[in-house]
Design an enzyme around this catalytic site. Structure first.
Site, PDB file in Angstrom:
ATOM      1  N   GLU A 113       0.860  -1.322  -0.132  1.00 33.62           N
ATOM      2  CA  GLU A 113      -0.192   0.085  -0.330  1.00 33.62           C
ATOM      3  C   GLU A 113       0.974   1.217   0.130  1.00 33.62           C
ATOM      4  O   GLU A 113       0.497   2.575   0.221  1.00 33.62           O
ATOM      5  CB  GLU A 113      -0.991   0.002   1.141  1.00 33.62           C
ATOM      6  CG  GLU A 113      -2.171  -0.695   0.900  1.00 33.62           C
ATOM      7  CD  GLU A 113      -2.093  -2.147   0.485  1.00 33.62           C
ATOM      8  OE1 GLU A 113      -1.301  -2.877   1.382  1.00 33.62           O
ATOM      9  OE2 GLU A 113      -2.483  -2.857  -0.474  1.00 33.62           O
ATOM     10  N   ASN A 124      -0.987  -7.048  -4.147  1.00 34.07           N
ATOM     11  CA  ASN A 124      -1.554  -6.164  -5.041  1.00 34.07           C
ATOM     12  C   ASN A 124      -0.514  -5.637  -5.882  1.00 34.07           C
ATOM     13  O   ASN A 124       0.676  -5.248  -5.251  1.00 34.07           O
ATOM     14  CB  ASN A 124      -2.558  -5.479  -4.188  1.00 34.07           C
ATOM     15  CG  ASN A 124      -1.997  -4.664  -3.493  1.00 34.07           C
ATOM     16  OD1 ASN A 124      -1.265  -5.026  -2.343  1.00 34.07           O
ATOM     17  ND2 ASN A 124      -1.688  -3.264  -3.693  1.00 34.07           N
ATOM     18  N   ASP A 148      -7.660  -5.082  -5.158  1.00 38.56           N
ATOM     19  CA  ASP A 148      -6.736  -5.248  -4.091  1.00 38.56           C
ATOM     20  C   ASP A 148      -6.694  -6.795  -3.621  1.00 38.56           C
ATOM     21  O   ASP A 148      -6.765  -7.070  -2.271  1.00 38.56           O
ATOM     22  CB  ASP A 148      -6.948  -4.543  -2.858  1.00 38.56           C
ATOM     23  CG  ASP A 148      -5.913  -4.602  -1.747  1.00 38.56           C
ATOM     24  OD1 ASP A 148      -4.777  -4.679  -2.155  1.00 38.56           O
ATOM     25  OD2 ASP A 148      -6.186  -4.472  -0.588  1.00 38.56           O
TER      26      ASP A 148
END
Lengths: 606, 165
Positions: A208, A292, A334
């Site tokens: 992230e 991801n 994701d």
């Protein structure tokens, strides 16, 4: 859309079937659902120890111990407990080797060694490493640690700040410490390493934060880095060479880690390696998933984005890529592919196949040939509507166009949510029943992508995605699943996502904990609840079992709410932060009524 | 004799304190930037020795300015603040702003300082990365999202939202 509905209907149908199965079982049928299944790399140490994060290289989380059975589990009692002195998410599990238990806490990643031969389990030592405070805010999803590995009298584990340490188990002294991740670029480490021969294998977190994902091998004696392989970038960095033979034609070609991205996007494209590692000693292959791609806003990275959301098989000695399977090409939801790969030999179509079983975030249970990367089966195991199935001739999921996410457009009711049908909480496999015991999540989401700006060391996401209970209103289900048919044998619906892992024993007892703090023992054949105990804090860790010095079987579990679900999503569950008092979360609105942060190791016995 | 030796430094400090207090009284407000010494953190750092330095007191040029608050809300998203502090400042890995409580102080100057120079546990320093004007708009925004007093959460009478078991 119509086809999407069919998948949901199919999932509902198998629920009805599971009830019939359950009725048949409670009538006295205790036969294996799948016969002839075996764990590919069973543990070579004593059955009474727990020497690796997943119990064995296959990640089966199966124990041969039989003292605790479906008949006597109702007599389980607390044997002892220990406060780790830390709050936050206690993911992972202890190790037990030679009558010593090893526990690693969340940040600041203290290690404890308990002497199990003495009453009261006094500490042999504790190890309190320096650990950068700045790492707390670089970790996307709580400051968790998923455990240690052990080899040759040394304990190996990762610090959140991005270092790996080796500790001498005799005296708790540090033998070496190697900085492997760059905190200033948003890299942290939360995963549990494994040791293969003379190498400790570690990987980074930060999917992230626009990191560049990698897995590295360190020399167990010195901590020196022996090899490092990136998930994206030029073939040289990804360790793609003559040995790379992916099963599917579209996965072959030069520098796919560059050409499946817009210019330079792979440099901040994630593919972090934060999940569980498996190893097949016979093939000498290490299996790992990748996270991801970054950012979540998929319009900023047209292309397949190889090798994010993929399962990779690498030579353990050199890191060379041998095959790759991209579970979710060009991920828009994701759906990291870092969940554990369980190595088993399964009867499929009349022959026994050497496979890898992977319950993905995207909601499909993949069965891959672990020598070649061929997808043999991919059944949905949770309600889903983003895909109508996996095309086994290409290995690619068929995407429902209405569920493709887009910038500036709110796509509603995507199932499963970004937490996945299952997340980091590992499943277990019993060769006795042939079933997988899977902690699952039933959440859906609305997803709206927006432009993301890359600023090193800050989140690189570009989306908002509120989550809520999926079909039928429950939020998690613990289930026994037959991957050869895609049928659920039984399921226990839970009010909250099941964020803790599973353990199954030869006594036919399955253990798992819940987010609201129940620790449960259920029958491996029927799912019937045998026993439960309310712990002080929610469970996001994984049960283990071992034989004590007194010859008795014990079961250990962490109680410590946290992780992505227990910190980011839960809302009002902290009590130690007078400057940070939160409103109820919308995803799990009632969780604060049942539990709050904690950090205690609980151990049970008959 | 030896006692006096111990007392001397204390007297020196106390004397300096008195002198400084007098200086501060004489200084005209507002305090000039080159004389500023620190930002007060009354909620976080308790008073020790009487302070002789006048704390930095800055006012937000956008305080209460609705259009600046709205712009601050957009900056909050554009520079990724939202991903740590949650939608509408509801809290995630970083603290919530909805409770109106502040670890490093909630005055405009204190919030400005938190953003400008960063804080331990991962808050990056934004000074030099974005303009001071943008930081002041963020200050105005994060101070605007409080939802009221969250001291008590009373579950009595609420429906139990549980499906399963």
């Amino acid at each position: 859309m119509r086809r999407a509905l069919l998948v949901v209907v199919a999932a509902c149908a198998c629920r009805g079937e599971s009830e019939r199965q359950r009725a048949a079982d409670t009538a006295g049928v205790r036969a294996p659902t799948v016969t002839g299944a075996r764990i590919a790399a069973p543990r070579d140490g004593p059955a009474g120890e727990w020497g690796m994060p997943g119990g064995d290289y296959a990640n089966s989380r199966y124990s041969e111990l039989t003292q605790i059975t479906a008949e006597n589990a109702r007599n389980l009692k607390v044997a002892w407990a220990f406060s780790t002195g830390t709050l936050r998410g206690h993911e992972g599990q202890p190790l037990v080797i030679d009558s010593t238990m090893y526990v690693v806490t969340p940040f600041p990643n203290v290690a404890y060694a308990f002497d199990l031969t003495q009453e009261g389990q006094p500490l042999k030592w504790k190890f309190r490493p320096r650990n950068s405070q700045a790492a707390i805010g670089q970790a996307c999803c709580d400051v968790v640690n998923r455990g240690a590995a052990f080899a040759d009298g040394r304990l190996f584990y990762n610090l959140l700040e991005g270092s790996t340490v080796a500790v001498d188990v005799r005296d708790g002294k540090q033998i070496w410490r190697t900085r492997v991740a760059n905190l200033n670029r948003g890299e942290t480490i939360t995963m549990a390493p494994i040791v293969v021969k003379n190498l400790v294998l570690v990987g980074n977190s930060g999917g992230e934060l626009g990191v560049r994902g990698w897995i590295a091998a360190l020399d167990t004696r010195t901590g020196r880095e022996v090899w490092r392989a990136y998930s994206a970038g030029p073939d040289r960095d990804v360790k793609v060479g003559p040995r790379f033979k992916p099963f599917y034609a579209h996965d072959r070609g030069k520098d796919l880690g560059v050409t499946t991205w817009p210019a330079d996007a792979w440099k901040t494209g994630a593919g972090a390696v934060w999940g569980w590692l498996s190893y097949d000693p016979e093939l000498n292959l290490v299996y790992h998933g990748t996270s991801n791609p970054g950012p979540w806003n998929a319009e900023q990275r047209p292309g397949d984005n190889k090798w994010t959301c993929a399962i990779l098989a690498r030579d353990a000695d050199t890191g060379e890529l041998v095959w790759a399977f991209q579970v979710t090409p060009h991920d828009m939801w994701d759906y990291d592919a870092v969940n554990e790969n369980i190595l088993v030999d399964l009867p499929i179509g009349g022959t026994t196949r050497k496979v890898l079983v992977h319950f993905d975030r995207n909601g499909f249970a993949y069965v891959l040939d672990r020598a070649t990367g061929e997808a043999l089966m991919a059944h949905p195991f949770v309600p889903m509507n983003w895909s109508t199935g996996v095309d086994l001739t290409t290995g690619r999921p068929k995407v429902v166009p209405e569920k493709a996410t887009a910038q500036g457009k709110k796509i509603t009711n995507i199932c499963p949510s970004l937490e996945g049908g299952k997340n980091q909480q590992p499943a277990a496999f019993s060769p006795k029943t042939g079933l997988f015991y899977v902690p699952t999540i039933n959440l859906c989401m609305d997803f709206e992508a927006r432009p993301a700006t890359y600023v090193a060391g800050t989140p690189y996401i570009g989306a908002s995605a509120p989550e809520y209970a999926g079909p039928d209103g429950y939020r998690g289900e613990f289930m026994a699943f037959d991957v050869t048919t895609g049928r659920k044998s039984w399921g226990i619906r839970e009010p909250y996502p099941v964020w803790g892992g599973a353990l199954v024993t030869a006594g036919d007892v399955v253990f798992y904990g819940t987010l609201d703090g129940w620790f449960k023992a259920v029958d491996a054949y029927t799912g019937e609840q045998l026993w439960r105990f309310k712990l002080g804090s929610g469970v996001v860790g994984n049960p283990i079992t071992y034989l004590g010095a007194d010859g008795k079987q014990y079961v250990a579990i962490y109680s410590g709410l946290g992780g992505d679900m227990g910190v980011l999503i839960a809302g009002d569950v902290a009590a130690n932060l007078p400057h940070d008092v939160r409103v109820r979360g919308t995803t799990l609105p009632d969780i604060g009524r049942w539990t709050s942060w904690g950090g205690v190791l609980f151990v049970f016995s008959l | 004799m030896s006692r006096l030796w111990y007392l001397l430094p204390c007297l020196a400090i106390a004397g300096a304190g008195v002198a400084a207090t007098n200086d501060a009284r004489q200084a005209a407000t507002p305090v000039r930037a080159d004389t500023l010494r620190f930002v007060a953190h009354d909620d976080y750092i308790p008073v020790g020795m009487p302070s002789r330095a006048r704390p930095l007191s800055l006012t937000n040029p956008f305080e209460g300015n609705r259009s600046a608050i709205a712009t601050g809300g957009r900056i909050f998203v554009a520079y990724n603040c939202v991903d740590c502090h949650g939608a509408d400042g509801s809290g995630a890995m970083g603290p919530s702003f909805q409770d109106g409580r502040w670890r490093f102080g909630g005055s405009p100057a204190e919030v400005f300082e938190s953003i400008y120079q960063g804080r331990p546990e991962g808050m990056p320093a934004w000074g030099g990365r974005i303009s001071e004007e943008q930081i002041w708009m963020l200050v105005a925004y994060v101070r605007s999202v409080a939802v009221g007093d969250l001291t008590t959460e009373n579950f009595t009478g609420l429906a139990q939202e549980r499906m399963g078991h």
